[in-house]
Design a protein around this motif. Sequence first.
Motif, short mmCIF file in Angstrom:
data_model
loop_
_atom_site.label_atom_id
_atom_site.label_comp_id
_atom_site.label_asym_id
_atom_site.label_seq_id
_atom_site.Cartn_x
_atom_site.Cartn_y
_atom_site.Cartn_z
N ARG A 1 46.74 43.88 33.83
CA ARG A 1 45.73 42.94 34.33
C ARG A 1 45.54 43.10 35.84
O ARG A 1 44.41 43.04 36.32
CB ARG A 1 46.15 41.51 33.99
N LEU A 2 46.62 43.28 36.56
CA LEU A 2 46.50 43.47 38.01
C LEU A 2 45.74 44.76 38.32
O LEU A 2 44.94 44.80 39.25
CB LEU A 2 47.88 43.46 38.67
N ARG A 3 45.97 45.78 37.54
CA ARG A 3 45.20 47.03 37.73
C ARG A 3 43.71 46.78 37.55
O ARG A 3 42.88 47.33 38.28
CB ARG A 3 45.68 48.10 36.75
N LEU A 4 43.35 45.94 36.57
CA LEU A 4 41.94 45.62 36.35
C LEU A 4 41.38 44.73 37.46
O LEU A 4 40.17 44.74 37.69
CB LEU A 4 41.72 44.97 34.99
N LEU A 5 42.22 43.98 38.12
CA LEU A 5 41.78 43.20 39.28
C LEU A 5 41.52 44.14 40.45
O LEU A 5 40.52 44.01 41.16
CB LEU A 5 42.82 42.15 39.66
N ALA B 1 32.87 42.93 32.45
CA ALA B 1 34.17 43.49 32.87
C ALA B 1 35.21 43.22 31.79
O ALA B 1 35.17 42.21 31.09
CB ALA B 1 34.61 42.87 34.19
N TYR B 2 36.14 44.15 31.70
CA TYR B 2 37.23 44.05 30.73
C TYR B 2 38.39 43.24 31.28
O TYR B 2 38.59 43.12 32.49
CB TYR B 2 37.74 45.45 30.36
N VAL C 1 28.26 38.99 34.40
CA VAL C 1 27.37 38.52 35.46
C VAL C 1 25.97 39.00 35.11
O VAL C 1 25.77 40.20 34.85
CB VAL C 1 27.80 39.07 36.84
N ASN C 2 25.03 38.08 35.11
CA ASN C 2 23.65 38.43 34.83
C ASN C 2 23.05 39.11 36.06
O ASN C 2 23.06 38.55 37.16
CB ASN C 2 22.86 37.18 34.46
N LEU C 3 22.52 40.32 35.89
CA LEU C 3 21.90 41.05 37.00
C LEU C 3 20.44 40.66 37.18
O LEU C 3 19.87 40.89 38.24
CB LEU C 3 21.99 42.56 36.77
N GLY C 4 19.84 40.12 36.16
CA GLY C 4 18.45 39.70 36.23
C GLY C 4 17.56 40.55 35.34
O GLY C 4 18.02 41.39 34.55
N ASN C 5 16.26 40.34 35.49
CA ASN C 5 15.26 41.08 34.74
C ASN C 5 15.44 42.57 35.01
O ASN C 5 15.43 43.01 36.16
CB ASN C 5 13.86 40.61 35.16
N THR C 6 15.57 43.35 33.96
CA THR C 6 15.84 44.78 34.10
C THR C 6 14.75 45.49 34.90
O THR C 6 15.05 46.37 35.71
CB THR C 6 16.01 45.44 32.72
N ALA D 1 27.29 42.11 42.04
CA ALA D 1 27.82 41.72 40.73
C ALA D 1 29.28 42.13 40.58
O ALA D 1 30.09 41.37 40.04
CB ALA D 1 26.97 42.33 39.61
N ALA D 2 29.63 43.31 41.08
CA ALA D 2 31.02 43.78 41.00
C ALA D 2 31.94 42.85 41.79
O ALA D 2 33.05 42.54 41.34
CB ALA D 2 31.12 45.21 41.51
N LYS D 3 31.50 42.40 42.95
CA LYS D 3 32.30 41.46 43.74
C LYS D 3 32.48 40.14 43.01
O LYS D 3 33.56 39.55 43.01
CB LYS D 3 31.66 41.23 45.11
N GLU D 4 31.41 39.67 42.39
CA GLU D 4 31.48 38.42 41.64
C GLU D 4 32.43 38.54 40.45
O GLU D 4 33.21 37.63 40.17
CB GLU D 4 30.08 38.02 41.17
N LEU D 5 32.38 39.68 39.76
CA LEU D 5 33.30 39.89 38.64
C LEU D 5 34.74 39.94 39.12
O LEU D 5 35.64 39.40 38.46
CB LEU D 5 32.94 41.18 37.89
N LYS D 6 34.96 40.58 40.25
CA LYS D 6 36.32 40.68 40.79
C LYS D 6 36.86 39.29 41.11
O LYS D 6 38.03 39.01 40.86
CB LYS D 6 36.33 41.58 42.02
N LEU D 7 36.01 38.41 41.61
CA LEU D 7 36.43 37.04 41.88
C LEU D 7 36.78 36.30 40.59
O LEU D 7 37.75 35.52 40.54
CB LEU D 7 35.34 36.28 42.64
N LYS D 8 36.01 36.53 39.54
CA LYS D 8 36.31 35.91 38.24
C LYS D 8 37.63 36.41 37.69
O LYS D 8 38.43 35.63 37.15
CB LYS D 8 35.18 36.19 37.24
N ILE D 9 37.87 37.71 37.80
CA ILE D 9 39.12 38.29 37.32
C ILE D 9 40.29 37.72 38.12
O ILE D 9 41.32 37.34 37.56
CB ILE D 9 39.09 39.84 37.40
N LYS D 10 40.13 37.66 39.44
CA LYS D 10 41.19 37.11 40.29
C LYS D 10 41.47 35.66 39.93
O LYS D 10 42.63 35.24 39.88
CB LYS D 10 40.82 37.23 41.77
N GLY D 11 40.42 34.88 39.67
CA GLY D 11 40.61 33.48 39.30
C GLY D 11 41.44 33.33 38.04
O GLY D 11 42.36 32.50 37.99
#
Length: 191
Positions: free
Chosen positions: A104-108, A132-133, A147-152, A170-180
Amino acid sequence: MIVSLTTSALLVAKTAFFWFFANIEDNQEDHDKRTEDFLINDGFTKETESDPLNKSLIKVLQDLKEDYRKNYYSQLSDLSFNTSAYTYNQIDRIFQFNRVQIMRLRLLIQPDTIVSINKSYNREHKYSVMRAYWVDDSGKKVLKFNVNLGNTEKVMFKNGNYDQVVITSAAKELKLKIKGLYEEIYGPMRE
């Protein structure tokens, strides 16, 4: 006919009985090698390893791996957790828990992400989502965060590439979710 059925039944029963024992590791050296391969091979890109934002997380990972290694190679009486109250199966569960924490830490540190295109309810619009996994309690990688990126049409160029500003955000937002979630399970990160 009856003899062949009886023989077949005995072979099936014998195979079923010894199935567990047939899957036991051949020797301790092979098991030690697989353990070391797991601990050494983080699978990080050079970019991830050189990112200053990951420096403290990589230090935490190294400490976790050293603690795992110390317990793995120690005598039972020298383990860092109290072994007098544990059975061998419980100790195996502790090691499994620690392996999952390392994964899990590796995925963070380096999230494993995918971008997919979904259609709206009325199928008139397409929108992109970055997912994200995570590693579940059994050690299996599962899609957990999004994380929704929006209209394609607005986030993807005509050549099929995504706007990197949107992807980075989006990657930063996912990283924050994983860290949480990581901190919810294991407590605040030591820095």
